[in-house]
Write a protein that holds these residues in place. Structure first.
Motif, PDB file in Angstrom:
ATOM      1  N   ASN A   1      -6.592  26.535   5.429  1.00  0.00           N
ATOM      2  CA  ASN A   1      -7.985  26.405   5.902  1.00  0.00           C
ATOM      3  C   ASN A   1      -8.979  26.410   4.747  1.00  0.00           C
ATOM      4  O   ASN A   1      -9.253  27.455   4.153  1.00  0.00           O
ATOM      5  CB  ASN A   1      -8.284  27.513   6.908  1.00  0.00           C
ATOM      6  N   VAL A   2      -9.504  25.249   4.464  1.00  0.00           N
ATOM      7  CA  VAL A   2     -10.348  25.049   3.292  1.00  0.00           C
ATOM      8  C   VAL A   2     -11.813  25.344   3.636  1.00  0.00           C
ATOM      9  O   VAL A   2     -12.298  24.915   4.684  1.00  0.00           O
ATOM     10  CB  VAL A   2     -10.244  23.585   2.828  1.00  0.00           C
ATOM     11  N   ALA A   3     -12.490  26.067   2.766  1.00  0.00           N
ATOM     12  CA  ALA A   3     -13.914  26.351   2.993  1.00  0.00           C
ATOM     13  C   ALA A   3     -14.583  26.659   1.655  1.00  0.00           C
ATOM     14  O   ALA A   3     -13.917  26.723   0.617  1.00  0.00           O
ATOM     15  CB  ALA A   3     -14.070  27.529   3.960  1.00  0.00           C
ATOM     16  N   GLY A   4     -15.904  26.826   1.700  1.00  0.00           N
ATOM     17  CA  GLY A   4     -16.648  27.156   0.491  1.00  0.00           C
ATOM     18  C   GLY A   4     -17.142  25.911  -0.233  1.00  0.00           C
ATOM     19  O   GLY A   4     -17.002  24.782   0.245  1.00  0.00           O
ATOM     20  N   ALA A   5     -17.715  26.138  -1.421  1.00  0.00           N
ATOM     21  CA  ALA A   5     -18.238  25.039  -2.234  1.00  0.00           C
ATOM     22  C   ALA A   5     -18.116  25.433  -3.698  1.00  0.00           C
ATOM     23  O   ALA A   5     -18.423  26.561  -4.075  1.00  0.00           O
ATOM     24  CB  ALA A   5     -19.695  24.768  -1.888  1.00  0.00           C
ATOM     25  N   GLY A   6     -17.666  24.492  -4.522  1.00  0.00           N
ATOM     26  CA  GLY A   6     -17.567  24.741  -5.959  1.00  0.00           C
ATOM     27  C   GLY A   6     -18.925  24.612  -6.625  1.00  0.00           C
ATOM     28  O   GLY A   6     -19.175  25.214  -7.672  1.00  0.00           O
ATOM     29  N   TRP A   7     -19.790  23.797  -6.033  1.00  0.00           N
ATOM     30  CA  TRP A   7     -21.170  23.598  -6.496  1.00  0.00           C
ATOM     31  C   TRP A   7     -22.031  23.503  -5.243  1.00  0.00           C
ATOM     32  O   TRP A   7     -21.576  22.977  -4.212  1.00  0.00           O
ATOM     33  CB  TRP A   7     -21.279  22.291  -7.301  1.00  0.00           C
TER      34      TRP A   7
END
Ligand code: UFG
Length: 332
Positions: free
Chosen positions: A173-179
């Motif tokens: 389950n992919v989430a978040g942001a690198g930028w």
């Protein structure tokens, strides 16, 4: 030589494009911009192409030759489980047909290296604590998961037929942001769905709290999109190295997860902590087809690709919140 990132204008693809550019790689993006956005690829060359359309194999082959492509990272696919149940033939056309065109082009242009976005959806409803690639038989329960497993089979067959060097990454389950400008633009998964509800002044929803889990809500393995993007670079480096690849990465599928199970309730609480908002949730009935628990064993990817997730839930949620607040639908 350059790397062709197919679907590079999407949520995960754009993270990989940015990391590749940061380390000085030559990157070409192919994307139909149906869900991706041109602004996400920065100054990488963007070729607008629908890989599932008639004639796509020829245009992809031309692009590969023109830009001296040596490797492909393939993200472009439809990814909504519910939609795949309603429109199975279209999912097969898009995901399997698109990959067939891409592989046809690669064989013709002699591009021999490929990293493929697969999914935990290949496993279906496994009743295990930790899912291992070799111990848990893939048994997809919807057309989306089927197209991903077929994708892996197509690459294995291409390896046997003409020597394709490939790895499949099975995302959890992919989430978040690198930028902050690369947050998840779709409202399809738990974290953006909760943020979207909060932006509308509505309460988050929990789909079922009567599962056989400690707090009754479903457990998943949440992975920071930047960690996931790094896993693609690790796989690429391995496949491009003839000695390392023969030792283990070629023709392999890898779980990309953390090994840590987190419940829906814990995710929502963390969103409350990062945002300072009241996240009191509404309890809804179970959603059809949701497994109670899906957690990856990250052992194989650790051993073979020497990759390990660096970010935990608080980093994931904090970065998702910051990206949401940097976008047009800022809360408060
Ligand atoms: N959920 C809620 N409330 C919401 C949204 C989701 O309770 O508002 C729950 C879901 O019921 C599920 C969990 O949060 O229990 C995670 O749901 P997501 O939709 O974010 O993710 P899924 O685990 O259902 O799906 C993910 C990928 C799919 C993939 C699937 C199976 O998004 O592409 O894993 O591997 F197919």
């Amino acid at each position: 030589m350059s790397i062709l990132v197919v679907g590079g204008a999407g949520y995960i693809g754009a993270h990989v494009v940015r990391l590749l550019q940061q380390r000085g790689e030559e990157v070409v993006v192919a994307d139909d911009l149906s869900t991706g956005q041109a602004a996400r690829v920065g100054d990488a060359l963007l070729i607008e192409v629908d890989i599932a359309a008639p004639g796509a194999a020829e245009s992809l082959e031309t692009a590969m030759r023109e830009h001296a492509v040596d490797s492909v990272i393939h993200f472009a696919a439809k990814k909504q489980v519910g939609e795949s149940v309603l429109r199975p033939a279209w999912y097969y056309q898009q995901n399997v047909g698109g990959l067939a065109n891409l592989l046809t082009a690669m064989e013709a242009a002699k591009v021999g290296t490929m990293i493929f976005s697969s999914s935990a959806a290949v496993y279906g409803m496994p009743d295990v604590e930790l899912i291992t690639e070799d111990g848990t038989e893939p048994r997809p329960i919807n057309p989306y998961g089927q197209t991903k497993l077929i994708g892996e089979w197509m690459m294995a067959a291409s390896e046997r037929a003409w020597g394709l060097r490939w790895s499949a990454l099975r995302y959890f389950n992919v989430a978040g942001a690198g930028w902050p400008d690369l947050g998840d633009p779709a409202v399809l998964n738990l974290v953006p769905m909760v943020l979207d509800r909060l932006a509308r002044g509505e309460r988050p929803r929990i789909f079922g709290e009567d599962y056989p889990t400690p707090d009754g809500s479903c457990i998943r393995d949440y992975i920071h999109v930047l960690d996931l993007a790094q896993a693609h670079l690790a796989a690429l480096d391995e496949l491009r190295d003839p000695v390392l690849a023969e030792e283990g990465a070629v023709g392999q599928a890898f779980n990309v997860g953390t090994g840590v199970g987190i419940s829906v309730k814990e995710v929502i609480e963390e969103i409350g902590a990062a945002s300072g908002l009241d996240v009191t949730a509404e309890i809804e009935p179970r959603r059809a087809g949701d497994p109670p628990r899906l957690v990856a064993s990250p052992e194989k990817i650790g051993d073979v690709l020497r990759w390990k997730a660096e970010h935990g839930l608080s980093d994931i949620i904090r970065s998702a919140w910051e990206a949401w607040q940097a976008g047009p639908r800022r809360i408060g």
